[in-house]
Design an enzyme around this catalytic site. Structure first.
Site, PDB file in Angstrom:
ATOM      1  N   ASP A  96       0.853  -1.187   0.000  1.00 43.24           N
ATOM      2  CA  ASP A  96       0.000   0.000   0.000  1.00 43.24           C
ATOM      3  C   ASP A  96       0.895   1.245   0.000  1.00 43.24           C
ATOM      4  OD1 ASP A  96      -2.188   1.832   0.433  1.00 43.24           O
ATOM      5  OD2 ASP A  96      -3.350   0.150   1.174  1.00 43.24           O
TER       6      ASP A  96
ATOM      7  N   HIS B 295       1.922   1.976  -3.256  1.00 46.44           N
ATOM      8  CA  HIS B 295       1.001   2.927  -3.859  1.00 46.44           C
ATOM      9  C   HIS B 295       1.544   4.350  -3.893  1.00 46.44           C
ATOM     10  CE1 HIS B 295      -2.735   0.130  -3.140  1.00 46.44           C
ATOM     11  NE2 HIS B 295      -1.794  -0.414  -3.868  1.00 46.44           N
TER      12      HIS B 295
END
Ligand SMILES: *[C@@H]1O[C@H](CO)[C@@H](O)[C@H](O)[C@H]1NC(C)=O
Length: 389
Positions: free
Chosen positions: A213, A236
């Site tokens: 993430d 991310h």
């Protein structure tokens, strides 16, 4: 030197070092670095003794592998304290033991704290598998939390395979983190690297973050954040947000991300807010000297964030302003190298672009593109994709 002076010198020398390092070895308090014995109590007892010391003290963890259950190292301590770790802390095998508490290692109301070295392995894979199947899973635990802490220095910490967030900082001031290594597999759900919330004066430098993430998130109520020399990816990217989930929200201001490299991340530098009413804002954000290598959306403001359609037909109340992008180069994995999708009710203002060069990965015949919605600002130097401001 006269003999008397010499002996005085050695006495002073000895006192100086014994004073700066009153060590409380966790093994002396019952911990066992054999990878099997539950050492939680040994850690807690060593912490309590060190924390009660009137001279600067140190909790010392020698080499070895220690099984530690969720534990809170509480302050305030009598004076400054160091947590020096030459070993590895591993989470218990049972995912519920961590997952139901929300925390694994927590520092709570501690000031003048140094955390030096050490490895944490939360062994998150069984928890992620449960999450993927999606039923009867515990909420999950963050690996390290600093909550209501001031003047903290974290150096050389390695954190692997957290159930959720690797390092969470909240309600804290003056936190310096350097030489961190954070790693979880690229597909692991919600394994953020570092989350900053309601905190001021946070510095993260010289670190490598590879997760499933965000590498770093800067959430509501945070200011004066400095992020430099980070290797981010997979993951991310670095996000300001998510902002504006609740209506009454403190803003984010004065955040710098500089001299960093993003490798194959979903986003590069992102500002993200929920598409619903809020008092939140993000201003004075500086993104500069960044290299993008095959990044999905290198430059992105997304104010239409709304998973599960929880905000139909609404616009974000979060005002985004004074955002500078300077000297950002490299390759984009999508054509949309620059995307400003701002709020129709609170358009973005004061976006500054300078010396941007982002090409479309592999297919240089196709240009990269910029999208602007409700965004205004200015550009200088070369800007490619061509600015839509
Ligand atoms: C912005 O944050 C940096 C630290 O990241 C700090 O040095 C600087 O003083 C802050 N600027 C303002 C205007 O507060």
């Amino acid at each position: 030197m006269a003999p008397k002076l010499l002996s005085d010198f050695f006495v002073a020398f000895f006192l100086f070092f014994s004073q700066s390092a009153v060590a409380y070895n966790v093994v002396s308090f019952g911990a066992r670095g054999n990878g099997k014995t539950d050492s939680t109590l040994g850690f807690l007892r060593a912490w309590r003794a060190a924390c009660a010391s009137r001279t600067p003290s140190e909790v010392y963890i020698p080499r070895g592998s220690y099984v530690v259950k969720p534990v809170s190292f509480d302050g305030p301590c009598k004076t400054k304290i160091t947590f020096r770790n030459d070993g590895t802390l591993v989470a218990p095998g049972n995912i519920n033991s961590l997952g139901n508490t929300g925390f694994w290692i927590k520092f709570y109301k501690v000031s003048y704290l140094s955390v030096i070295g050490g490895t944490l392995d939360a062994r998150g894979s069984v928890f992620w598998q449960c999450r993927r199947k999606g039923y009867n899973c515990p909420a999950g635990a963050r690996s390290v939390t600093f909550m209501w802490c001031n003047n903290v220095n974290v150096r050389g910490l390695k954190s692997y395979n957290s159930q959720t967030i690797h390092i969470a900082i909240s309600h804290s001031n003056n936190i310096k983190m350097s030489s961190l290594y954070i790693r979880a597999p690229s597909g692991s759900p919600n394994t953020d690297g570092i989350n900053i919330l309601q905190s001021r004066g946070v510095t993260i430098t010289g670190s490598t973050i590879q997760t499933g993430d965000d590498c770093v998130t800067v959430g509501q109520g945070s200011m004066n954040v400095w992020i430099a020399n980070i290797g981010c990816g997979p993951g991310h990217g670095i996000s300001i947000g998510s902002l504006g989930d609740s209506y009454n929200e403190a803003g984010v201001q004065n955040v710098t991300v500089t001299s960093s490299v993003f490798t194959k991340t979903q986003n590069g530098v992102r500002v993200k807010s929920w598409a619903k009413p809020s008092t939140g804002y993000a201003k004075n954000l500086n993104f500069r000297n960044l290299i993008m290598k095959g990044v999905g959306y290198p430059i992105i403001i997304d104010q239409k964030y709304c998973p599960d359609n929880r905000c139909p037909h609404q616009s974000s109340g979060v005002k985004v302003s004074q955002v500078t992008y300077d000297n950002i180069k490299g390759t984009s994995a999508t054509q949309a190298a620059m995307k400003f999708e701002c709020s129709s009710s609170k358009p973005c203002t004061g976006i500054k672009l300078r010396n941007i060069k982002l090409t479309y990965v592999n297919t240089r015949r196709l240009p990269t593109l910029a999208y602007c919605k409700y965004a205004s600002g200015s550009r200088s130097g070369t800007v490619s994709p061509r600015s839509c401001l």
